[in-house]
Design an enzyme around this catalytic site. Structure first.
Site, PDB file in Angstrom:
ATOM      1  N   ASN A  70       5.155   0.767  -7.112  1.00 52.06           N
ATOM      2  CA  ASN A  70       4.781   1.706  -6.066  1.00 52.06           C
ATOM      3  C   ASN A  70       4.819   3.141  -6.607  1.00 52.06           C
ATOM      4  O   ASN A  70       5.043   3.368  -7.793  1.00 52.06           O
ATOM      5  CB  ASN A  70       5.696   1.554  -4.843  1.00 52.06           C
ATOM      6  CG  ASN A  70       4.937   1.663  -3.542  1.00 52.06           C
ATOM      7  OD1 ASN A  70       4.523   2.753  -3.154  1.00 52.06           O
ATOM      8  ND2 ASN A  70       4.739   0.542  -2.850  1.00 52.06           N
ATOM      9  N   PHE A 102       3.370   6.911   1.181  1.00 43.82           N
ATOM     10  CA  PHE A 102       4.500   7.504   0.472  1.00 43.82           C
ATOM     11  C   PHE A 102       4.071   8.455  -0.635  1.00 43.82           C
ATOM     12  O   PHE A 102       4.911   9.015  -1.328  1.00 43.82           O
ATOM     13  CB  PHE A 102       5.370   6.382  -0.109  1.00 43.82           C
ATOM     14  CG  PHE A 102       5.743   5.352   0.915  1.00 43.82           C
ATOM     15  CD1 PHE A 102       6.693   5.623   1.877  1.00 43.82           C
ATOM     16  CD2 PHE A 102       5.110   4.114   0.933  1.00 43.82           C
ATOM     17  CE1 PHE A 102       7.025   4.678   2.836  1.00 43.82           C
ATOM     18  CE2 PHE A 102       5.436   3.163   1.887  1.00 43.82           C
ATOM     19  CZ  PHE A 102       6.394   3.447   2.846  1.00 43.82           C
ATOM     20  N   PRO A 107       0.826  -1.216   0.000  1.00 41.68           N
ATOM     21  CA  PRO A 107       0.000   0.000   0.000  1.00 41.68           C
ATOM     22  C   PRO A 107       0.854   1.256   0.000  1.00 41.68           C
ATOM     23  O   PRO A 107       1.721   1.444   0.855  1.00 41.68           O
ATOM     24  CB  PRO A 107      -0.813  -0.146   1.285  1.00 41.68           C
ATOM     25  CG  PRO A 107      -0.988  -1.620   1.418  1.00 41.68           C
ATOM     26  CD  PRO A 107       0.331  -2.211   0.953  1.00 41.68           C
ATOM     27  N   CYS A 108       0.608   2.101  -1.010  1.00 43.82           N
ATOM     28  CA  CYS A 108       1.530   3.207  -1.270  1.00 43.82           C
ATOM     29  C   CYS A 108       1.059   4.537  -0.700  1.00 43.82           C
ATOM     30  O   CYS A 108       1.757   5.534  -0.808  1.00 43.82           O
ATOM     31  CB  CYS A 108       1.739   3.353  -2.776  1.00 43.82           C
ATOM     32  SG  CYS A 108       0.209   3.499  -3.724  1.00 43.82           S
ATOM     33  N   GLN A 109      -0.125   4.580  -0.076  1.00 43.74           N
ATOM     34  CA  GLN A 109      -0.637   5.859   0.420  1.00 43.74           C
ATOM     35  C   GLN A 109       0.336   6.562   1.364  1.00 43.74           C
ATOM     36  O   GLN A 109       0.459   7.786   1.306  1.00 43.74           O
ATOM     37  CB  GLN A 109      -1.991   5.666   1.119  1.00 43.74           C
ATOM     38  CG  GLN A 109      -3.086   5.116   0.231  1.00 43.74           C
ATOM     39  CD  GLN A 109      -3.169   3.604   0.294  1.00 43.74           C
ATOM     40  OE1 GLN A 109      -2.185   2.909   0.537  1.00 43.74           O
ATOM     41  NE2 GLN A 109      -4.352   3.080   0.073  1.00 43.74           N
TER      42      GLN A 109
END
Length: 350
Positions: A122, A83, A79-81
């Site tokens: 990502n 960053f 999960p990239c939220q």
């Protein structure tokens, strides 16, 4: 040669879908959200495993691979939220901190499984994080050759102005992402992607496709969208329609909000908020509404018939939940690029 893959953080299956389109078999996908199971299993020939990556033991993933597997692939998009550019202002809140170590757990599984090939996707900002440096160190320590780059999604056939970090690593030899397949002269556009969908009014659902559904608009927002021009800004509106924030000097930074997309260009990045015109440039080019869920999914390069909810629900499902699944997904077209890069690599080392 039998190639099998396992997808970590699989969500509704964007990465799995694309890799399978390239011709690589995906055995299973792991995710912590039970609401993703229907879409993942219905659309993909793979098993959904509801489990937190932090609770996967050292032999579990290895035991998923059949004995006749020649090439093991471990792939995923943690999960990239935490960053993303938007989330950096919330970097110290509890929810964000809990997600920031997920790439570490991906690294642990690489150490346990020792797959032949690793793929990770990502947000571009990830390369500036210590957790990414640690991930690269794990790959180096385990004798992987690594290639990673930030790509502009239209270069690979995704019709949105999205930048993503793609990483490939192999124990078998040098591995490279395949070259870009498009350029600014032939990028896929909004018209190419959703131009043939049935017309829809704000608040309506297409009778033949429950996912072709648009949020309703307030009377004020309907006036705003009617005065919005493709590629324009709120500056096109009459003054009585302006939000107070836009009348201030700082309002200049809100140029895309309430904006309409343009037919003959790629879309802006499809976020989890795309069904709302007040959340970015998500207005339909010539219909007075925001994008429908189906349009958002197709701009993410999901197939036209990809289902996210059971058919029997019709339009009786929460728009926000499905938008979250679509916006957080790896675009299948990028998954296909990853799959084709792996296959090209394996051809070279035969």
């Amino acid at each position: 040669m039998k190639i099998n893959a396992v997808d970590l953080f699989c969500g509704v299956g964007g990465l799995t879908c694309g890799v399978q389109q390239a011709g690589i078999n995906v055995i299973a996908g792991y995710d912590i959200d039970p609401r993703s199971q229907f879409a993942y299993e219905f659309n993909n020939n793979a098993r959904f495993i509801l489990k937190d990556i932090k609770k996967i033991d050292s032999k579990e993933i290895t035991n998923l691979f059949p004995d006749d597997t020649d090439i093991k692939v471990l792939m995923g998009c943690a999960p990239c939220q935490p960053f993303s550019t938007y989330s950096h202002k919330y970097k110290n809140n509890e929810n964000t901190l809990q997600k920031m170590d997920l790439l570490d757990y991906f690294g642990k599984q690489i150490e346990y499984v020792q797959p032949d090939i690793v793929s990770m996707e990502n947000v571009p900002q990830m390369v500036n994080e210590k957790v990414f440096d640690k991930f690269i160190q794990i790959l180096n320590d385990n004798n992987y050759l690594i290639d990673y780059k930030v790509v502009f999604a239209p270069d690979y056939g995704v019709p949105q102005k999205r930048k993503r970090l793609l990483l490939l690593a192999s124990k078998l030899g040098e591995i490279k992402l395949i070259p870009a397949q498009f350029n600014k002269d032939n990028y896929p556009t909004l018209r190419d992607t959703i131009g043939n969908l049935p017309k829809l009014k704000a608040g309506d659902t297409d009778l033949n496709d429950p996912l072709h559904r648009s949020r309703n608009l307030s009377e004020l927002n309907m006036k705003r969208i009617k005065q919005s021009k493709p590629g324009g800004t709120w500056r096109d509106w009459d003054e009585e329609l302006l939000l107070e924030a836009y009348k201030k000097k700082s309002g200049v930074s809100f140029g895309s909000v309430y904006g309409r997309l343009e037919w003959d260009k790629p879309a802006n990045t499809i976020t989890t908020q795309f069904p709302g015109i007040g959340n970015g440039r998500f207005g339909h080019p010539d219909q007075d509404r925001a994008l429908s869920l189906r349009e958002g999914a197709m701009l993410q390069t999901f197939p036209r018939d990809y289902l996210f909810t059971q058919l029997e629900l019709g339009g009786n499902y929460p728009i926000a939940q499905v938008a979250l699944q679509i916006g957080n997904a790896v675009p299948p077209k990028l998954g296909e690029v990853i799959g084709n890069s792996i296959l090209k690599h394996l051809e070279k080392i035969k």
